[in-house]
Design a protein around this motif. Structure first.
Motif, PDB file in Angstrom:
ATOM      1  N   ILE A 170       0.872  -1.179   0.000  1.00 23.45           N
ATOM      2  CA  ILE A 170       0.000   0.000   0.000  1.00 23.45           C
ATOM      3  C   ILE A 170       0.903   1.222   0.000  1.00 23.45           C
ATOM      4  CG2 ILE A 170      -1.641   1.369   1.359  1.00 23.45           C
ATOM      5  CD1 ILE A 170      -2.917  -1.194   2.266  1.00 23.45           C
ATOM      6  N   ILE A 171       0.702   2.124  -0.968  1.00 21.86           N
ATOM      7  CA  ILE A 171       1.421   3.376  -0.913  1.00 21.86           C
ATOM      8  C   ILE A 171       0.422   4.492  -0.627  1.00 21.86           C
ATOM      9  CG2 ILE A 171       3.586   2.905  -2.111  1.00 21.86           C
ATOM     10  CD1 ILE A 171       2.440   3.542  -4.678  1.00 21.86           C
ATOM     11  N   ALA A 172       0.757   5.270   0.392  1.00 16.71           N
ATOM     12  CA  ALA A 172      -0.170   6.292   0.865  1.00 16.71           C
ATOM     13  C   ALA A 172       0.557   7.634   0.816  1.00 16.71           C
ATOM     14  CB  ALA A 172      -0.618   5.963   2.284  1.00 16.71           C
ATOM     15  N   ASP A 173       0.006   8.572   0.035  1.00 11.43           N
ATOM     16  CA  ASP A 173       0.644   9.877  -0.148  1.00 11.43           C
ATOM     17  C   ASP A 173      -0.052  10.906   0.744  1.00 11.43           C
ATOM     18  OD1 ASP A 173       2.140  11.981  -0.980  1.00 11.43           O
ATOM     19  OD2 ASP A 173       1.578  11.852  -3.104  1.00 11.43           O
ATOM     20  N   GLU A 174       0.531  11.197   1.895  1.00 15.09           N
ATOM     21  CA  GLU A 174      -0.043  12.115   2.880  1.00 15.09           C
ATOM     22  C   GLU A 174      -1.521  11.812   3.153  1.00 15.09           C
ATOM     23  OE1 GLU A 174       1.543  15.910   3.111  1.00 15.09           O
ATOM     24  OE2 GLU A 174       2.953  15.668   1.466  1.00 15.09           O
ATOM     25  N   PRO A 175      -1.822  10.580   3.576  1.00 14.03           N
ATOM     26  CA  PRO A 175      -3.226  10.162   3.722  1.00 14.03           C
ATOM     27  C   PRO A 175      -3.982  10.906   4.811  1.00 14.03           C
ATOM     28  CG  PRO A 175      -1.784   8.536   4.738  1.00 14.03           C
ATOM     29  CD  PRO A 175      -0.890   9.519   4.003  1.00 14.03           C
ATOM     30  N   THR A 176      -3.261  11.553   5.726  1.00 11.96           N
ATOM     31  CA  THR A 176      -3.953  12.284   6.790  1.00 11.96           C
ATOM     32  C   THR A 176      -3.850  13.794   6.589  1.00 11.96           C
ATOM     33  OG1 THR A 176      -2.014  12.361   8.244  1.00 11.96           O
ATOM     34  CG2 THR A 176      -3.423  10.420   8.423  1.00 11.96           C
ATOM     35  N   GLY A 177      -3.351  14.207   5.424  1.00 13.02           N
ATOM     36  CA  GLY A 177      -3.109  15.626   5.158  1.00 13.02           C
ATOM     37  C   GLY A 177      -4.343  16.504   5.257  1.00 13.02           C
ATOM     38  N   ASN A 178      -5.527  15.927   5.005  1.00 14.82           N
ATOM     39  CA  ASN A 178      -6.767  16.715   5.068  1.00 14.82           C
ATOM     40  C   ASN A 178      -7.587  16.419   6.314  1.00 14.82           C
ATOM     41  OD1 ASN A 178      -6.186  17.886   2.650  1.00 14.82           O
ATOM     42  ND2 ASN A 178      -7.692  16.755   1.449  1.00 14.82           N
ATOM     43  N   LEU A 179      -6.989  15.728   7.305  1.00 14.99           N
ATOM     44  CA  LEU A 179      -7.780  15.268   8.447  1.00 14.99           C
ATOM     45  C   LEU A 179      -7.278  15.876   9.755  1.00 14.99           C
ATOM     46  CD1 LEU A 179      -7.910  11.496   7.415  1.00 14.99           C
ATOM     47  CD2 LEU A 179      -9.623  13.261   6.946  1.00 14.99           C
ATOM     48  N   ASP A 180      -8.182  15.992  10.733  1.00 14.68           N
ATOM     49  CA  ASP A 180      -7.762  16.507  12.038  1.00 14.68           C
ATOM     50  C   ASP A 180      -6.997  15.419  12.810  1.00 14.68           C
ATOM     51  OD1 ASP A 180      -9.558  14.808  13.529  1.00 14.68           O
ATOM     52  OD2 ASP A 180     -11.180  16.164  12.972  1.00 14.68           O
ATOM     53  N   GLU A 184      -7.387  13.705  15.633  1.00 12.20           N
ATOM     54  CA  GLU A 184      -8.050  12.499  16.133  1.00 12.20           C
ATOM     55  C   GLU A 184      -8.398  11.552  14.984  1.00 12.20           C
ATOM     56  OE1 GLU A 184     -12.026  11.642  18.709  1.00 12.20           O
ATOM     57  OE2 GLU A 184     -11.077  13.599  18.941  1.00 12.20           O
ATOM     58  N   THR A 185      -8.911  12.134  13.894  1.00 13.52           N
ATOM     59  CA  THR A 185      -9.274  11.322  12.736  1.00 13.52           C
ATOM     60  C   THR A 185      -8.031  10.700  12.108  1.00 13.52           C
ATOM     61  OG1 THR A 185     -11.041  12.915  12.381  1.00 13.52           O
ATOM     62  CG2 THR A 185     -10.618  11.368  10.604  1.00 13.52           C
TER      63      THR A 185
END
Ligand code: ADP
Ligand code: MG
Length: 239
Positions: free
Chosen positions: A165-175, A177-178
């Protein structure tokens, strides 16, 4: 042929389509089931490297193998096969907003050769269960929170049981806790089924809470980060 590494890059230049070299003479080896971070300032080449691994940017020299496929010699149909061995998660989710969660997932399965309705249903419920979203199968993406949308994207990445799995800044748009929820789910998947995970991130809390081997893109090079090296927060976040 079996290969030891899921990603095996040696002496590779990461090059944009216009020919400009973003990262020079890099080496990167990821073991099956390994979890690794990719860090670096904005514009340092993380996304370009991910696109190269995904077969979207060409490799012209060195050794470049992903999931046993040789990127230097792979034909279009090999790249297509390779992409089935690889799940991709983006910062901006990239769901199809004109159809339900179920239809988003069914679309990918049909596009990758799944034909039997019963098997498609089973697979979709199976991946939605892993991201704790079974009850949202009939929802439209815009009815979901950002975290839920990202979980749908993770479910989509899992459909064909990838090795990577390659994830490119997967939390970049999330707060915060999320983001942590997303990390917990990805960690669980990584542990239980063993797809290797390569994650580009700016999120230092993640690096701290879920430590793992880390590589840094900097000034055209890719270097390993010493485990004890303090990451300078200001330097990391500087654009
Ligand atoms: N489509 C493109 N065409 C040409 N140059 C690009 C393209 N996308 C990114 N670049 C350039 O490649 C370099 C690395 O960008 P990128 O891989 O997006 O970095 P990061 O993901 O670390 O922010 C930057 O100099 C950027 O301007
Ligand atoms: Mg990027």
């Amino acid at each position: 042929m079996e290969h030891k590494y899921i990603i095996d890059f040696q002496h590779v230049d990461v090059t944009q389509h216009n020919g400009s070299v973003v990262l020079q003479d890099i080496s990167l080896q990821l073991e099956p089931g390994e979890w690794m971070y990719l860090i670096g300032k904005v514009g340092s080449g993380k996304t370009s490297l991910i696109h190269t691994i995904h077969g979207r940017l060409p490799v012209r020299k060195g050794t470049a193998r992903v999931a046993g496929f040789n990127l230097l010699t792979a034909k279009a149909r090999h790249i297509e096969q390779l992409r089935r061995r690889m799940g991709v998660v983006f910062q901006d989710f990239q769901l199809l907003y004109d159809r339900t969660v179920y239809a988003n997932l069914a679309f990918v399965l049909r596009a990758t050769g799944w034909r039997t309705k019963r098997k498609i249903d089973e697979r979709i419920m199976n991946v939605l269960e892993k991201v704790e979203l079974k009850r949202k199968a009939g929802s439209m993406p815009h009815q979901l929170s950002g975290g839920e949308q990202q979980r749908v994207a993770i479910a989509r990445a899992l459909l064909n049981s990838p090795d990577l799995i390659i994830a490119d800044e997967p939390t970049g748009n999330l707060d915060t806790e999320t983001s942590d929820d997303i990390l917990k789910i990805l960690r669980e998947i990584n542990r239980n089924e063993g797809p290797a995970v390569l994650m580009a991130t700016h999120n230092l809390t993640i690096l701290k809470n879920y430590p793992a081997r880390t590589m840094r893109c900097e000034r055209g090079a890719l270097t390993g980060l010493d485990i004890d090296e303090e990451i300078d927060m200001d330097e990391m976040l500087e654009a």
